[in-house]
Design a protein around this motif. Sequence first.
Motif, PDB file in Angstrom:
ATOM      1  N   SER A  28      86.354 -24.766 -40.154  1.00 56.59           N
ATOM      2  CA  SER A  28      87.041 -23.595 -39.629  1.00 56.59           C
ATOM      3  C   SER A  28      88.279 -23.239 -40.427  1.00 56.59           C
ATOM      4  O   SER A  28      88.936 -22.247 -40.165  1.00 56.59           O
ATOM      5  CB  SER A  28      87.437 -23.841 -38.158  1.00 56.59           C
ATOM      6  OG  SER A  28      88.267 -24.987 -38.069  1.00 56.59           O
ATOM      7  N   GLU A  71      78.274 -15.897 -41.408  1.00 56.05           N
ATOM      8  CA  GLU A  71      76.858 -15.761 -41.057  1.00 56.05           C
ATOM      9  C   GLU A  71      76.143 -14.839 -42.031  1.00 56.05           C
ATOM     10  O   GLU A  71      75.013 -15.099 -42.448  1.00 56.05           O
ATOM     11  CB  GLU A  71      76.732 -15.213 -39.624  1.00 56.05           C
ATOM     12  CG  GLU A  71      75.342 -15.370 -39.026  1.00 56.05           C
ATOM     13  CD  GLU A  71      74.942 -16.826 -38.844  1.00 56.05           C
ATOM     14  OE1 GLU A  71      73.731 -17.112 -38.839  1.00 56.05           O
ATOM     15  OE2 GLU A  71      75.835 -17.685 -38.730  1.00 56.05           O
ATOM     16  N   ARG A 116      75.030 -27.410 -40.248  1.00 58.36           N
ATOM     17  CA  ARG A 116      76.012 -27.547 -39.164  1.00 58.36           C
ATOM     18  C   ARG A 116      75.578 -28.593 -38.139  1.00 58.36           C
ATOM     19  O   ARG A 116      76.417 -29.139 -37.413  1.00 58.36           O
ATOM     20  CB  ARG A 116      76.197 -26.201 -38.445  1.00 58.36           C
ATOM     21  CG  ARG A 116      76.913 -25.144 -39.252  1.00 58.36           C
ATOM     22  CD  ARG A 116      77.002 -23.833 -38.485  1.00 58.36           C
ATOM     23  NE  ARG A 116      77.665 -23.989 -37.204  1.00 58.36           N
ATOM     24  CZ  ARG A 116      77.071 -23.855 -36.021  1.00 58.36           C
ATOM     25  NH1 ARG A 116      75.768 -23.570 -35.953  1.00 58.36           N
ATOM     26  NH2 ARG A 116      77.756 -23.999 -34.899  1.00 58.36           N
ATOM     27  N   SER A 132      70.924 -25.151 -32.562  1.00 55.81           N
ATOM     28  CA  SER A 132      72.249 -25.176 -33.191  1.00 55.81           C
ATOM     29  C   SER A 132      72.824 -23.785 -33.417  1.00 55.81           C
ATOM     30  O   SER A 132      74.046 -23.612 -33.425  1.00 55.81           O
ATOM     31  CB  SER A 132      72.189 -25.937 -34.520  1.00 55.81           C
ATOM     32  OG  SER A 132      71.293 -25.323 -35.411  1.00 55.81           O
ATOM     33  N   SER A 133      71.967 -22.764 -33.597  1.00 54.90           N
ATOM     34  CA  SER A 133      72.481 -21.412 -33.830  1.00 54.90           C
ATOM     35  C   SER A 133      73.206 -20.851 -32.614  1.00 54.90           C
ATOM     36  O   SER A 133      74.039 -19.950 -32.748  1.00 54.90           O
ATOM     37  CB  SER A 133      71.341 -20.467 -34.225  1.00 54.90           C
ATOM     38  OG  SER A 133      70.421 -20.305 -33.153  1.00 54.90           O
ATOM     39  N   LYS A 134      72.897 -21.385 -31.444  1.00 60.53           N
ATOM     40  CA  LYS A 134      73.527 -20.899 -30.206  1.00 60.53           C
ATOM     41  C   LYS A 134      74.738 -21.740 -29.798  1.00 60.53           C
ATOM     42  O   LYS A 134      75.372 -21.469 -28.781  1.00 60.53           O
ATOM     43  CB  LYS A 134      72.508 -20.885 -29.075  1.00 60.53           C
ATOM     44  CG  LYS A 134      71.378 -19.870 -29.273  1.00 60.53           C
ATOM     45  CD  LYS A 134      70.382 -19.926 -28.130  1.00 60.53           C
ATOM     46  CE  LYS A 134      69.338 -18.817 -28.246  1.00 60.53           C
ATOM     47  NZ  LYS A 134      68.552 -18.915 -29.495  1.00 60.53           N
ATOM     48  N   LEU A 135      75.050 -22.775 -30.588  1.00 54.75           N
ATOM     49  CA  LEU A 135      76.150 -23.679 -30.251  1.00 54.75           C
ATOM     50  C   LEU A 135      77.295 -23.534 -31.236  1.00 54.75           C
ATOM     51  O   LEU A 135      77.084 -23.286 -32.430  1.00 54.75           O
ATOM     52  CB  LEU A 135      75.667 -25.135 -30.263  1.00 54.75           C
ATOM     53  CG  LEU A 135      74.549 -25.499 -29.280  1.00 54.75           C
ATOM     54  CD1 LEU A 135      74.090 -26.928 -29.523  1.00 54.75           C
ATOM     55  CD2 LEU A 135      75.007 -25.317 -27.838  1.00 54.75           C
ATOM     56  N   THR A 136      78.510 -23.701 -30.747  1.00 57.83           N
ATOM     57  CA  THR A 136      79.673 -23.742 -31.630  1.00 57.83           C
ATOM     58  C   THR A 136      79.751 -25.106 -32.300  1.00 57.83           C
ATOM     59  O   THR A 136      79.074 -26.061 -31.892  1.00 57.83           O
ATOM     60  CB  THR A 136      80.961 -23.492 -30.847  1.00 57.83           C
ATOM     61  OG1 THR A 136      81.155 -24.580 -29.913  1.00 57.83           O
ATOM     62  CG2 THR A 136      80.900 -22.179 -30.077  1.00 57.83           C
ATOM     63  N   ASP A 137      80.606 -25.229 -33.296  1.00 59.65           N
ATOM     64  CA  ASP A 137      80.792 -26.528 -33.939  1.00 59.65           C
ATOM     65  C   ASP A 137      81.290 -27.572 -32.940  1.00 59.65           C
ATOM     66  O   ASP A 137      80.900 -28.741 -33.001  1.00 59.65           O
ATOM     67  CB  ASP A 137      81.796 -26.404 -35.089  1.00 59.65           C
ATOM     68  CG  ASP A 137      81.196 -25.748 -36.318  1.00 59.65           C
ATOM     69  OD1 ASP A 137      79.965 -25.557 -36.333  1.00 59.65           O
ATOM     70  OD2 ASP A 137      81.953 -25.425 -37.245  1.00 59.65           O
ATOM     71  N   GLU A 138      82.163 -27.143 -32.033  1.00 59.40           N
ATOM     72  CA  GLU A 138      82.698 -28.069 -31.031  1.00 59.40           C
ATOM     73  C   GLU A 138      81.598 -28.557 -30.095  1.00 59.40           C
ATOM     74  O   GLU A 138      81.557 -29.742 -29.727  1.00 59.40           O
ATOM     75  CB  GLU A 138      83.811 -27.390 -30.232  1.00 59.40           C
ATOM     76  CG  GLU A 138      85.096 -27.114 -31.010  1.00 59.40           C
ATOM     77  CD  GLU A 138      84.947 -25.951 -31.982  1.00 59.40           C
ATOM     78  OE1 GLU A 138      83.988 -25.135 -31.820  1.00 59.40           O
ATOM     79  OE2 GLU A 138      85.781 -25.839 -32.899  1.00 59.40           O
ATOM     80  N   GLU A 139      80.701 -27.680 -29.711  1.00 63.54           N
ATOM     81  CA  GLU A 139      79.609 -28.071 -28.817  1.00 63.54           C
ATOM     82  C   GLU A 139      78.632 -29.022 -29.522  1.00 63.54           C
ATOM     83  O   GLU A 139      78.139 -29.987 -28.916  1.00 63.54           O
ATOM     84  CB  GLU A 139      78.875 -26.822 -28.312  1.00 63.54           C
ATOM     85  CG  GLU A 139      79.700 -25.999 -27.333  1.00 63.54           C
ATOM     86  CD  GLU A 139      79.079 -24.649 -27.029  1.00 63.54           C
ATOM     87  OE1 GLU A 139      79.330 -24.116 -25.933  1.00 63.54           O
ATOM     88  OE2 GLU A 139      78.353 -24.114 -27.896  1.00 63.54           O
TER      89      GLU A 139
END
Length: 472
Positions: free
Chosen positions: A142, A375, A327, A222-229
């Motif tokens: 980030s 993206e 990711r 993974s495309s629907k999740l943030t890095d934190e998730e």
Amino acid sequence: MKEKISLKTAVLQLPPCKVCDGKASGIHYGVNSCEACKGFFRRYLSRKEPYKCSKEGKCVIKDSPRGNCSACRMEKCLKLGMSKDAVRQGRYTLTERTKAIIEVQKLKQKVEDSPEPPRETPKNISMSLPEQSPDSGISSDSSPINLDSFDNSVISDTQVDSPFTIHIREDRNMMECTDSQFELTKDSGHSQANSDSQNIKAILDDLIPKLIKCAEDLSPVSSKLTDEEIHSLHLNALNKFRMKQEMFGPMEPVSREEYNNLYESTGLDVDGRQIRIQRCRSFFEGTIKHYVQFSRVIPDFRDLPVPDQSSLLKAARFEFFMLLEYRAVNPDLQMAVTIGGDVYHINEASLYFPKAIMLSWFEFSRVIRRLNLTEKERVLVLAIALVFRDRCKLEDPERVERIQLNLISYLRHVLKERYGKQEVFIFSKIMNMFMAFRELTESYMKQYKELCKDKFLPKQFPEMLEFLFEDD
């Protein structure tokens, strides 16, 4: 008003001979070289006894009619790629002219800008993985890219030993040439440049959303999740794995040979890989379907001969999915989320590939992450990964190359919007990444050959071997 300079008709000034730095006369035996070095290599081809060096192979080759060590001179010729098979007839192609003009311009600029004599241009690029900085962990995703830390190795006019980099360098030089033409014809061609930029923007406004949608379909978790998730998933799964270690020991992966012998004699699935295989099969067909759909969104890809489409998809399999899912990998925790949403420690993931190779793949995710791709940039890089003409036999390689050149122009347009004049450094890093990728691909292909010899996998999961692992 400045007259537009044509690369096709411009008087061609050649860069120095790659062997001795003398005055080059053209491409001979595959390398830009002078008449003396051309004749020397021709005589070598008919020679029966090898040359010998009296100074441990450390002689410096210079533009001199006498005094050069024949053994070291020949070694340099071979390292640069001179070969009887590279003999050719005909004039310089546009790409070759472009590369020569750019190299001469850079050499002149070095002389003008530096009061000191220019240092000798290095002849080789290391194909090892790009150096990784100490702070290149997951949290760096980030943070903004430090442009000052970017090296210029890809921009320099170096000779690359590995033949697979030829088209990467040609694509890059063609795009740099386009930039140079805009600069040379700034007064007369400014409106044309604006028009081209507007055309590219219109194409991207239609293309990017389609590519993003296909990439999301390919990576539904993974495309629907943030890095934190994703990081939270990794931590939860890691805690469970450590609990298993406390109960059962190190949990090191069982080798394929050991597993097969035990399974064949007892029928016991000791590490659950049979269940894992069936799990993969459940979403494999959908993954391949979306993979093909992504390729068909790329402009002109669907117009390629069907055998070429199939060959390109197979040749790009490893690099494409690494770029797609980087990711989902955490090299520090050694955890990964699969396309199907399962989370595994590297010990659990190393069922069919050696742990050392898996570690190298995990570590390479840092290289991709440090590019800090948006993206839009990522899906264009994914598209470019699919259309390297040098990876497989093609019926129409020139058309494939044109598709890639267009995609590269789109990527550079997007990078310029974000980085301005610094775009060239980011683009060079992306090209470096593709070069380093090929080393990983080599290890992947070696393991593929071993997988094909497995007693059970070809019968249990034939569709995977037929599509993702088939080596034409």
